[in-house]
Design a protein around this motif. Structure first.
Motif, PDB file in Angstrom:
ATOM      1  N   MET A   1       0.824  -0.805   0.116  1.00 25.96           N
ATOM      2  CA  MET A   1      -0.037  -0.034   0.026  1.00 25.96           C
ATOM      3  C   MET A   1       0.883   1.359  -0.198  1.00 25.96           C
ATOM      4  SD  MET A   1      -3.020   1.034   2.747  1.00 25.96           S
ATOM      5  CE  MET A   1      -2.140   2.070   3.923  1.00 25.96           C
ATOM      6  N   PRO A   3       2.019   4.973   0.595  1.00 29.63           N
ATOM      7  CA  PRO A   3       1.616   6.091   1.751  1.00 29.63           C
ATOM      8  C   PRO A   3       0.715   6.945   1.481  1.00 29.63           C
ATOM      9  CG  PRO A   3       3.924   6.413   0.546  1.00 29.63           C
ATOM     10  CD  PRO A   3       3.198   5.377   0.230  1.00 29.63           C
ATOM     11  N   LEU A   4      -0.081   7.528   2.514  1.00 32.17           N
ATOM     12  CA  LEU A   4      -1.129   8.458   2.196  1.00 32.17           C
ATOM     13  C   LEU A   4      -0.508   9.928   2.116  1.00 32.17           C
ATOM     14  CD1 LEU A   4      -3.633   7.582   5.274  1.00 32.17           C
ATOM     15  CD2 LEU A   4      -3.817   7.355   2.730  1.00 32.17           C
ATOM     16  N   LEU A  36      -8.229  13.718  -1.576  1.00 33.39           N
ATOM     17  CA  LEU A  36      -7.997  12.675  -0.694  1.00 33.39           C
ATOM     18  C   LEU A  36      -9.260  11.793  -0.579  1.00 33.39           C
ATOM     19  CD1 LEU A  36      -5.932  13.767   2.484  1.00 33.39           C
ATOM     20  CD2 LEU A  36      -4.944  12.365   0.304  1.00 33.39           C
ATOM     21  N   GLU A  39      -9.534   9.898  -4.266  1.00 31.84           N
ATOM     22  CA  GLU A  39      -8.548   8.949  -4.276  1.00 31.84           C
ATOM     23  C   GLU A  39      -8.877   7.667  -3.382  1.00 31.84           C
ATOM     24  OE1 GLU A  39      -3.849   8.155  -3.019  1.00 31.84           O
ATOM     25  OE2 GLU A  39      -4.376  10.207  -4.045  1.00 31.84           O
ATOM     26  N   ALA A  40      -9.563   7.771  -2.296  1.00 32.27           N
ATOM     27  CA  ALA A  40     -10.006   6.997  -1.472  1.00 32.27           C
ATOM     28  C   ALA A  40     -11.123   5.971  -2.030  1.00 32.27           C
ATOM     29  CB  ALA A  40     -10.512   7.170  -0.156  1.00 32.27           C
ATOM     30  N   SER A  43      -9.750   3.687  -4.851  1.00 37.26           N
ATOM     31  CA  SER A  43      -8.871   2.614  -3.964  1.00 37.26           C
ATOM     32  C   SER A  43      -9.489   1.817  -3.559  1.00 37.26           C
ATOM     33  CB  SER A  43      -7.964   3.305  -3.097  1.00 37.26           C
ATOM     34  OG  SER A  43      -7.203   2.471  -2.156  1.00 37.26           O
ATOM     35  N   SER A  45      -8.504   0.122  -0.949  1.00 28.63           N
ATOM     36  CA  SER A  45      -7.817  -0.233   0.230  1.00 28.63           C
ATOM     37  C   SER A  45      -8.894   0.247   1.367  1.00 28.63           C
ATOM     38  CB  SER A  45      -6.494   0.592   0.290  1.00 28.63           C
ATOM     39  OG  SER A  45      -5.989   0.777   1.612  1.00 28.63           O
ATOM     40  N   HIS A  48      -6.942   3.144   3.699  1.00 25.40           N
ATOM     41  CA  HIS A  48      -6.776   4.239   2.931  1.00 25.40           C
ATOM     42  C   HIS A  48      -8.285   4.980   2.905  1.00 25.40           C
ATOM     43  CE1 HIS A  48      -5.139   6.488  -0.733  1.00 25.40           C
ATOM     44  NE2 HIS A  48      -6.108   7.308  -0.172  1.00 25.40           N
ATOM     45  N   ALA A  51      -8.750   6.518   6.415  1.00 23.70           N
ATOM     46  CA  ALA A  51      -7.919   7.522   6.684  1.00 23.70           C
ATOM     47  C   ALA A  51      -8.351   8.848   6.132  1.00 23.70           C
ATOM     48  CB  ALA A  51      -6.443   6.949   6.312  1.00 23.70           C
ATOM     49  N   ALA A  52      -8.657   8.908   4.763  1.00 26.26           N
ATOM     50  CA  ALA A  52      -9.256   9.785   4.146  1.00 26.26           C
ATOM     51  C   ALA A  52     -10.531  10.436   4.804  1.00 26.26           C
ATOM     52  CB  ALA A  52      -9.458   9.563   2.680  1.00 26.26           C
TER      53      ALA A  52
END
Length: 121
Positions: A1, A3-4, A36, A39-40, A43, A45, A48, A51-52
């Motif tokens: 994965m 990094p953010l 962000l 992007e999440a 993704s 993930s 991710h 986190a976003a």
């Protein structure tokens, strides 16, 4: 994965020693958080995704804190509208975290982009 990306609301700190106005820093932070989140959505993930959402929620918690100050320069109605919007962001974030559905992130992206666009007017 991978990094953010860098924290989107770090723009606040960077603006203090730069030529950015607070309004520009706000715009940058909201746009960064929207990016962000977008992007999440692309993704696969779950970390991710979470986190976003959590970063965006921290940004909106800061907005709530700032506009709740009795001596804030914004008009009372604008502050009330932002606080109402922040409440929606909190509820929508929880919904997205529980569901894991990218469709629940899209309203948050739109809100961030719309508020950021309003700051550039």
């Amino acid at each position: 994965m991978a990094p953010l990306p860098i924290d989107p609301y770090a723009a606040y700190g960077r603006a203090q020693g730069s030529a950015l106005s607070l309004r520009q820093a706000d715009c940058l932070a909201l746009t960064g958080a929207a990016n962000l989140l977008a992007e999440a959505c692309r993704s696969s993930s779950r970390p991710h995704f979470e986190a976003a959402l959590k970063r965006n929620q921290r940004l909106w918690t800061q907005i709530q804190r700032l506009v709740s100050a009795p001596d804030h320069a914004l008009a009372v109605q604008v502050r009330a509208d932002l606080l109402s919007l922040a409440g929606f962001v909190d509820r929508q974030t929880l919904k997205a975290l529980l569901s894991g559905d990218v469709a629940d992130i899209r309203p948050l992206i739109e809100i961030n982009r719309e508020v950021a666009a309003g700051l550039t007017e």
